[in-house]
Motif scaffolding. Sequence first.
Motif, PDB file in Angstrom:
ATOM      1  N   SER A   1      45.838 -36.095  56.644  1.00 21.38           N
ATOM      2  CA  SER A   1      44.919 -35.212  57.371  1.00 21.38           C
ATOM      3  C   SER A   1      45.298 -33.751  57.196  1.00 21.38           C
ATOM      4  CB  SER A   1      44.846 -35.599  58.848  1.00 21.38           C
ATOM      5  OG  SER A   1      46.122 -35.879  59.327  1.00 21.38           O
ATOM      6  N   MET A   2      46.601 -33.471  57.100  1.00 22.58           N
ATOM      7  CA  MET A   2      47.016 -32.082  56.859  1.00 22.58           C
ATOM      8  C   MET A   2      46.496 -31.593  55.511  1.00 22.58           C
ATOM      9  SD  MET A   2      50.738 -31.022  58.161  1.00 22.58           S
ATOM     10  CE  MET A   2      51.649 -32.541  57.960  1.00 22.58           C
ATOM     11  N   GLY A   3      46.747 -32.395  54.469  1.00 17.21           N
ATOM     12  CA  GLY A   3      46.320 -32.009  53.124  1.00 17.21           C
ATOM     13  C   GLY A   3      44.808 -31.871  53.044  1.00 17.21           C
ATOM     14  N   TYR A   4      44.098 -32.813  53.668  1.00 15.89           N
ATOM     15  CA  TYR A   4      42.628 -32.813  53.643  1.00 15.89           C
ATOM     16  C   TYR A   4      42.085 -31.563  54.322  1.00 15.89           C
ATOM     17  CZ  TYR A   4      37.970 -34.968  53.984  1.00 15.89           C
ATOM     18  OH  TYR A   4      36.640 -35.251  53.862  1.00 15.89           O
ATOM     19  N   ALA A   5      42.654 -31.251  55.502  1.00 18.44           N
ATOM     20  CA  ALA A   5      42.181 -30.080  56.243  1.00 18.44           C
ATOM     21  C   ALA A   5      42.411 -28.799  55.445  1.00 18.44           C
ATOM     22  CB  ALA A   5      42.883 -30.000  57.597  1.00 18.44           C
ATOM     23  N   ILE A   6      43.613 -28.650  54.895  1.00 19.53           N
ATOM     24  CA  ILE A   6      43.894 -27.443  54.120  1.00 19.53           C
ATOM     25  C   ILE A   6      42.958 -27.351  52.919  1.00 19.53           C
ATOM     26  CG2 ILE A   6      45.636 -26.250  52.718  1.00 19.53           C
ATOM     27  CD1 ILE A   6      47.762 -27.492  54.532  1.00 19.53           C
ATOM     28  N   GLY A   7      42.757 -28.508  52.244  1.00 22.30           N
ATOM     29  CA  GLY A   7      41.867 -28.535  51.087  1.00 22.30           C
ATOM     30  C   GLY A   7      40.465 -28.082  51.443  1.00 22.30           C
ATOM     31  N   ILE A   8      39.946 -28.562  52.575  1.00 25.94           N
ATOM     32  CA  ILE A   8      38.575 -28.215  52.975  1.00 25.94           C
ATOM     33  C   ILE A   8      38.471 -26.730  53.334  1.00 25.94           C
ATOM     34  CG2 ILE A   8      36.859 -28.560  54.792  1.00 25.94           C
ATOM     35  CD1 ILE A   8      37.617 -31.486  54.764  1.00 25.94           C
ATOM     36  N   LEU A   9      39.490 -26.234  54.046  1.00 22.87           N
ATOM     37  CA  LEU A   9      39.471 -24.813  54.404  1.00 22.87           C
ATOM     38  C   LEU A   9      39.461 -23.946  53.150  1.00 22.87           C
ATOM     39  CD1 LEU A   9      41.873 -24.553  57.479  1.00 22.87           C
ATOM     40  CD2 LEU A   9      39.382 -24.361  57.394  1.00 22.87           C
TER      41      LEU A   9
ATOM     42  N   ILE B   1      28.364 -33.174  52.619  1.00 23.63           N
ATOM     43  CA  ILE B   1      28.909 -34.436  53.126  1.00 23.63           C
ATOM     44  C   ILE B   1      29.329 -35.343  51.966  1.00 23.63           C
ATOM     45  CG2 ILE B   1      28.334 -36.555  54.375  1.00 23.63           C
ATOM     46  CD1 ILE B   1      26.647 -34.835  56.238  1.00 23.63           C
ATOM     47  N   ALA B   2      28.523 -35.364  50.905  1.00 23.16           N
ATOM     48  CA  ALA B   2      28.904 -36.151  49.723  1.00 23.16           C
ATOM     49  C   ALA B   2      30.250 -35.652  49.198  1.00 23.16           C
ATOM     50  CB  ALA B   2      27.831 -36.032  48.650  1.00 23.16           C
ATOM     51  N   GLY B   3      30.428 -34.335  49.160  1.00 18.68           N
ATOM     52  CA  GLY B   3      31.686 -33.746  48.704  1.00 18.68           C
ATOM     53  C   GLY B   3      32.841 -34.141  49.599  1.00 18.68           C
ATOM     54  N   LEU B   4      32.621 -34.121  50.901  1.00 20.22           N
ATOM     55  CA  LEU B   4      33.680 -34.500  51.845  1.00 20.22           C
ATOM     56  C   LEU B   4      34.098 -35.952  51.623  1.00 20.22           C
ATOM     57  CD1 LEU B   4      32.507 -32.850  55.189  1.00 20.22           C
ATOM     58  CD2 LEU B   4      34.338 -32.113  53.665  1.00 20.22           C
ATOM     59  N   LYS B   5      33.099 -36.806  51.356  1.00 27.98           N
ATOM     60  CA  LYS B   5      33.406 -38.220  51.133  1.00 27.98           C
ATOM     61  C   LYS B   5      34.242 -38.406  49.865  1.00 27.98           C
ATOM     62  CE  LYS B   5      29.820 -41.188  51.847  1.00 27.98           C
ATOM     63  NZ  LYS B   5      28.380 -41.522  51.959  1.00 27.98           N
ATOM     64  N   ILE B   6      33.798 -37.759  48.799  1.00 19.52           N
ATOM     65  CA  ILE B   6      34.535 -37.862  47.533  1.00 19.52           C
ATOM     66  C   ILE B   6      35.943 -37.298  47.721  1.00 19.52           C
ATOM     67  CG2 ILE B   6      34.632 -37.048  45.155  1.00 19.52           C
ATOM     68  CD1 ILE B   6      31.560 -36.956  45.211  1.00 19.52           C
ATOM     69  N   GLY B   7      36.024 -36.153  48.392  1.00 19.03           N
ATOM     70  CA  GLY B   7      37.321 -35.520  48.628  1.00 19.03           C
ATOM     71  C   GLY B   7      38.252 -36.433  49.407  1.00 19.03           C
ATOM     72  N   TRP B   8      37.697 -37.116  50.405  1.00 21.62           N
ATOM     73  CA  TRP B   8      38.525 -38.011  51.214  1.00 21.62           C
ATOM     74  C   TRP B   8      39.062 -39.159  50.365  1.00 21.62           C
ATOM     75  CZ3 TRP B   8      39.460 -42.825  53.105  1.00 21.62           C
ATOM     76  CH2 TRP B   8      40.345 -42.865  54.192  1.00 21.62           C
ATOM     77  N   ALA B   9      38.190 -39.739  49.551  1.00 25.80           N
ATOM     78  CA  ALA B   9      38.624 -40.849  48.702  1.00 25.80           C
ATOM     79  C   ALA B   9      39.699 -40.393  47.718  1.00 25.80           C
ATOM     80  CB  ALA B   9      37.422 -41.416  47.950  1.00 25.80           C
TER      81      ALA B   9
ATOM     82  N   ILE C   1      47.625 -33.388  47.362  1.00 23.91           N
ATOM     83  CA  ILE C   1      46.401 -33.766  48.093  1.00 23.91           C
ATOM     84  C   ILE C   1      45.409 -32.607  48.098  1.00 23.91           C
ATOM     85  CG2 ILE C   1      45.445 -34.399  50.338  1.00 23.91           C
ATOM     86  CD1 ILE C   1      47.988 -35.953  50.871  1.00 23.91           C
ATOM     87  N   VAL C   2      45.919 -31.409  48.390  1.00 23.76           N
ATOM     88  CA  VAL C   2      45.041 -30.235  48.400  1.00 23.76           C
ATOM     89  C   VAL C   2      44.367 -30.088  47.047  1.00 23.76           C
ATOM     90  CG1 VAL C   2      45.033 -27.719  48.440  1.00 23.76           C
ATOM     91  CG2 VAL C   2      46.215 -28.984  50.223  1.00 23.76           C
ATOM     92  N   HIS C   3      45.144 -30.266  45.999  1.00 23.82           N
ATOM     93  CA  HIS C   3      44.562 -30.156  44.661  1.00 23.82           C
ATOM     94  C   HIS C   3      43.435 -31.171  44.466  1.00 23.82           C
ATOM     95  CE1 HIS C   3      44.301 -29.781  40.284  1.00 23.82           C
ATOM     96  NE2 HIS C   3      44.260 -31.097  40.277  1.00 23.82           N
ATOM     97  N   SER C   4      43.642 -32.399  44.936  1.00 25.30           N
ATOM     98  CA  SER C   4      42.622 -33.424  44.698  1.00 25.30           C
ATOM     99  C   SER C   4      41.379 -33.190  45.545  1.00 25.30           C
ATOM    100  CB  SER C   4      43.196 -34.818  44.958  1.00 25.30           C
ATOM    101  OG  SER C   4      43.441 -34.990  46.333  1.00 25.30           O
ATOM    102  N   VAL C   5      41.543 -32.596  46.732  1.00 24.16           N
ATOM    103  CA  VAL C   5      40.401 -32.365  47.619  1.00 24.16           C
ATOM    104  C   VAL C   5      39.627 -31.113  47.216  1.00 24.16           C
ATOM    105  CG1 VAL C   5      39.709 -31.826  49.977  1.00 24.16           C
ATOM    106  CG2 VAL C   5      41.508 -33.487  49.574  1.00 24.16           C
TER     107      VAL C   5
END
Lengths: 302, 279
Positions: free
Chosen positions: A110-118, A222-230, A171-175
């Motif tokens: 969740s940390m990596g995902y949040a930073i990636g999205i920001l 939302i599609a991007g968020l889903k792909i990013g999460w996976a 993770i940030v890189h992948s998101v």
Amino acid sequence: MPNLAKLATSRTEAAVSPPVRPEFVVADLKASVPGEIRRELIWRERILDVTAVRRLLVLLTLVLLWEAYARWLSNPLMFPAFTDTIAAFWDAAVRGPLIDRILTSLQVLSMGYAIGILLAGAFTGLAVSTPFGQDLLSTLTAMFNPLPAIALLPLALLWFGLGVPSLIFVIVHSVLWAVSLNTLTGFLSVAETQRMAGRNLGLSGVSFVFRILIPAASPSIIAGLKIGWAFAWRTLIAAELVFGVSSRSGGLGWFIFENRNQLETASVFAGLLAVILIGLTVESVVFRTLENRTVRRWGMQR
Amino acid sequence: MEKKGRDVLAPDGVLALQDPAPLLRARNVTLQYRARQHLVTATWRVSFDIYCGERFVILGPSGCGKSTILKAVGGFMRPVEGEIRLSGQPVTQPGPDRMMVFQDFDQLFPWKTVKQNVVFALERVGRFSRREIEERARDLLAKVNLIQFADVYPHMLSGGMKQRVAIARALAVRPDILLMDEPFAALDALTRRKMQDELLQLWQEVRFTLLFVTHSIEEAILVGSRILVLSPHPGRVKAELNAHGFGHQEVGSPEFVALSKRIHDMLFADHVEQAAIHA
């Protein structure tokens, strides 16, 4: 061709004088209503309409096939049965470290995902407000999106050492690139009329992005968020498999790796099952709810 | 055409007495836009005045730059020559004092309900109190007969209903002038007719100033009180005509037919000339 022409002429000749028929007007339309304009669906039609029911049927079939094959093979070291896996899962969850491992993984994730999205938000914000930003983002995503995050792990270990920061970096890189690319595509495909309607109301700059572009591009976002999460989830498990435990506690990847070393194949399966279950839950609960409340409700996505 | 020159373009009596200064004044407006390869001149030195309460129609064939003029009045593009002034102030950017109704149905925001769309516009203007916003939104939706659809999302409405919401949204903020870019062109013929009637009825009630763009001669005569006829490539002013008091009842009347034939001949005169040159 000549045949066709002949056919056409013979047709027209036949249709030279269509019959003149009497006119008519229906006096009372109510008398001619069909018996069934709308009817209740029968229970089978209704149950099969529920997506969850259909998916559950698919899952059940797969589980049955798995169990049957494992029993036929009867080699638990190579391919444990479904029941063995569930037993191992239960055991690891109640007595073993599975829950702990899951929590460790989710925390890092969740940390990596949040930073990636920001970061993705910042990048796309820059991209829609300046032409240079768009060129920058397009070039960067073209370069880095195809680069597997796991390939950066050796570099990350060099820079940040064994531990959470390295994991977060990959993770940030992948998101980041997946989400940025989708968001930018979404922004760019917002209809010109909708943009003009927004500007007509005096919206510009940041308020234009937040009140027009983001909601209008929400299906892509939302599609991007889903792909990013996976991507993030995959990258994390892979990274944990590579460098195992960091400091005191490892994640799910480490759990799988550890059990393979001890030839506890049923527990390896249990670990994989946990990965799948979490992925499925987030997809079908979190993202589905988000979609139902937004894009589906607004008729922007079926 | 002896009816040329600024002297004959005098505004019609009553309105002129009430308000001698025009609300919107376009002077020698030349508009250009960039296509892929070259610069296209859409209109060339177009001038016109619109007075308060007028229903001003810009009529012309496709390619005469009528939509481009509307975009310029809306503030979405700047003239390369000449200027457009609204109540004396030059138009430089888009703003809710010139609300626009587009042809496309996707001008409504799909993430807001019908009422939220209207409320959003009212909030953006920032001129109304919370209670006024609520009242005006309900009032306008009632005027376009959509009050029972207030809480429905736009994707559930038909094309005609969407256009009615767009009109309600535009009129709710009480703009100085309402701009309409072929708003009924994407509708079927029956709905279009109904919408034209409703627009005129709305004008009877609210008395807004309207700038309406169309390529249909019949629609121009029905909707407009004054018609600016443009010739194509690039758009230049061909004529300005009066078209007061034509409703759907008058469509077959001799006056209606005569006016429509006059405009028709005007628009096609150039084609005949060109054909003569080519022959």
